[in-house]
Design a protein around this motif. Structure first.
Motif, mmCIF file in Angstrom:
data_model
loop_
_atom_site.group_PDB
_atom_site.id
_atom_site.type_symbol
_atom_site.label_atom_id
_atom_site.label_comp_id
_atom_site.label_asym_id
_atom_site.label_seq_id
_atom_site.Cartn_x
_atom_site.Cartn_y
_atom_site.Cartn_z
ATOM 1 N N ALA A 17 0.759 -1.148 0.153
ATOM 2 C CA ALA A 17 -0.048 0.090 -0.050
ATOM 3 C C ALA A 17 0.747 1.236 -0.017
ATOM 4 O O ALA A 17 0.351 2.182 -0.412
ATOM 5 C CB ALA A 17 -0.842 0.002 1.279
ATOM 6 N N THR A 18 2.093 1.185 0.512
ATOM 7 C CA THR A 18 2.865 2.321 0.638
ATOM 8 C C THR A 18 4.004 2.600 0.037
ATOM 9 O O THR A 18 4.730 3.337 -0.404
ATOM 10 C CB THR A 18 3.162 2.320 2.389
ATOM 11 O OG1 THR A 18 4.126 1.321 2.357
ATOM 12 C CG2 THR A 18 2.153 2.563 3.232
ATOM 13 N N THR A 19 4.271 1.602 -0.999
ATOM 14 C CA THR A 19 5.646 1.428 -1.715
ATOM 15 C C THR A 19 5.058 1.917 -2.975
ATOM 16 O O THR A 19 4.343 1.435 -3.724
ATOM 17 C CB THR A 19 6.163 0.113 -1.843
ATOM 18 O OG1 THR A 19 6.551 -0.278 -0.582
ATOM 19 C CG2 THR A 19 7.437 0.139 -2.577
ATOM 20 N N GLU A 20 5.718 3.033 -3.646
ATOM 21 C CA GLU A 20 5.309 3.411 -5.019
ATOM 22 C C GLU A 20 5.788 2.353 -5.997
ATOM 23 O O GLU A 20 6.773 1.633 -5.856
ATOM 24 C CB GLU A 20 6.408 4.839 -5.485
ATOM 25 C CG GLU A 20 5.896 5.807 -4.289
ATOM 26 C CD GLU A 20 4.508 6.432 -4.792
ATOM 27 O OE1 GLU A 20 3.893 6.340 -5.863
ATOM 28 O OE2 GLU A 20 3.886 7.033 -3.857
ATOM 29 N N LEU A 21 5.030 2.306 -7.159
ATOM 30 C CA LEU A 21 5.248 1.275 -7.818
ATOM 31 C C LEU A 21 6.660 1.555 -8.934
ATOM 32 O O LEU A 21 6.878 0.767 -9.636
ATOM 33 C CB LEU A 21 4.240 1.147 -9.230
ATOM 34 C CG LEU A 21 2.941 0.706 -8.743
ATOM 35 C CD1 LEU A 21 1.821 0.768 -9.480
ATOM 36 C CD2 LEU A 21 3.022 -1.124 -8.482
ATOM 37 N N SER A 22 6.979 2.839 -8.860
ATOM 38 C CA SER A 22 8.465 3.052 -9.570
ATOM 39 C C SER A 22 9.738 2.866 -8.426
ATOM 40 O O SER A 22 10.849 2.962 -8.884
ATOM 41 C CB SER A 22 8.751 4.553 -9.857
ATOM 42 O OG SER A 22 8.102 5.275 -8.488
ATOM 43 N N ASP A 23 9.522 2.256 -7.226
ATOM 44 C CA ASP A 23 10.413 1.815 -6.524
ATOM 45 C C ASP A 23 11.182 0.788 -6.875
ATOM 46 O O ASP A 23 10.611 -0.105 -7.530
ATOM 47 C CB ASP A 23 9.827 1.300 -4.806
ATOM 48 C CG ASP A 23 10.940 1.476 -4.028
ATOM 49 O OD1 ASP A 23 11.635 0.442 -3.848
ATOM 50 O OD2 ASP A 23 10.914 2.085 -3.189
ATOM 51 N N LEU A 24 12.561 0.879 -6.480
ATOM 52 C CA LEU A 24 13.620 -0.123 -7.162
ATOM 53 C C LEU A 24 13.249 -1.551 -6.725
ATOM 54 O O LEU A 24 13.782 -2.779 -7.250
ATOM 55 C CB LEU A 24 14.825 0.418 -6.919
ATOM 56 C CG LEU A 24 15.514 1.491 -7.464
ATOM 57 C CD1 LEU A 24 16.810 1.808 -7.267
ATOM 58 C CD2 LEU A 24 15.349 1.543 -9.244
#
Length: 297
Positions: free
Chosen positions: A51-58
């Protein structure tokens, strides 16, 4: 589990820093398949990470790129994420309604075109021709079915019948496009996340014996389409007739699909199959689930 709730050092499958179980996708699926409730602290924290991790996160291992599931048919790491959320039973906590609708629309598209050839094209790649989907097209994949199998909100008589008709069409064996799939074009050819091919099968024949893909049969039965798809009902009947007088299922199944737990397969709940009874327990459990969802038990 990391401080933010993420499981392991990967997302979709193993890598040099993570084994087959040491990633967020397989970790959440493993917990869900073991019957861990969504209020369990470990699973809850893993869902919080989604829920909190952006989809662009590595951590998604796409080098920060966002592969839009609405642009690229049968693709997109957010579809994998949503399938994990669905498997954990957390679609009432994290909103995945757009992706549930996309899964439905992707199966509906099968009924709207003659074949996969109508919504894809060929490109040159390393001197070879590759078939890729046109942008903003739709086509079902492994994870679309996973989402529908593990959610309830979409279920209406019309939707269930539509899905049944789409699956029946995918199972046709007289298609010129039989067993032809397509990839995605994102400036280069990118493999899909299990694009369903025309000529879709629930089992196969080998050396005169019939083997069943248990995950496909279970998920389709979970979707409620068994009464409407003759091929599915027939496969379920084969499994039912394979249960011996002691209640043990002796059906022949695709063991590569059942064994372990991985991104595109694996439903094994026993710790290992060194004792043959453990494999029979895994098979019997899955078949009883199938009979339950097919309303035959």
């Amino acid at each position: 589990q990391k401080e933010n709730g993420w499981l392991g050092n990967g997302f979709h499958g193993p890598n040099k820093n993570a084994g087959p179980y040491e990633n967020q996708e397989v970790g959440t699926k493993y917990l869900a398949e073991k019957g861990i409730c969504k209020d369990n602290p470990i699973l809850k924290r893993a869902m919080d990470a989604f829920a909190t991790t952006e989809l662009s996160d590595l951590c998604y291992r796409t080098k920060g790129k966002l592969f839009d599931e609405f642009r690229y048919a049968a693709n997109g790491h957010n579809i994998i994420r949503c399938a994990c959320i669905a498997r954990a039973g957390c679609d009432d906590i994290i909103d995945i309604k757009p992706q549930i609708q996309l899964a439905l629309d992707s199966f509906k598209r099968v009924l709207e075109v003659d074949s996969i050839m109508d919504i894809s094209r060929t490109v040159k790649c390393n001197g070879k021709e590759k078939r890729v989907f046109n942008d903003y097209e739709k086509w079902p994949c492994y994870y679309h079915l996973d989402i529908l199998a593990h959610t309830q909100s979409w279920k209406s008589e019309d939707n269930i019948k539509m899905l049944a008709n789409a699956v029946k069409k995918l199972m046709r064996t007289d298609r010129s496009a039989m067993q032809i799939g397509a990839d995605s074009w994102v400036g280069y050819v990118l493999g899909t996340i299990g694009c369903l091919k025309e000529g879709y099968q629930l089992g196969y024949e080998k050396d005169g014996l019939h083997y069943t893909y248990l995950d496909r049969v279970e998920w389709l039965c979970r979707c409620g389409i068994a009464p409407y798809v003759e091929e599915l009902s027939r496969e379920v009947e084969i499994l039912r007739n394979s249960i011996n007088s002691e209640g043990v299922c002796e059906a022949l199944v695709d063991e590569n699909q059942l064994k372990g737990l991985s991104t595109y397969g694996g439903q094994q709940l026993e710790v290992d199959w060194k004792n043959p009874i453990r494999k029979l327990c895994d098979i019997t459990f899955r078949v009883l689930l199938i009979l339950h969802y097919a309303d035959m038990y």
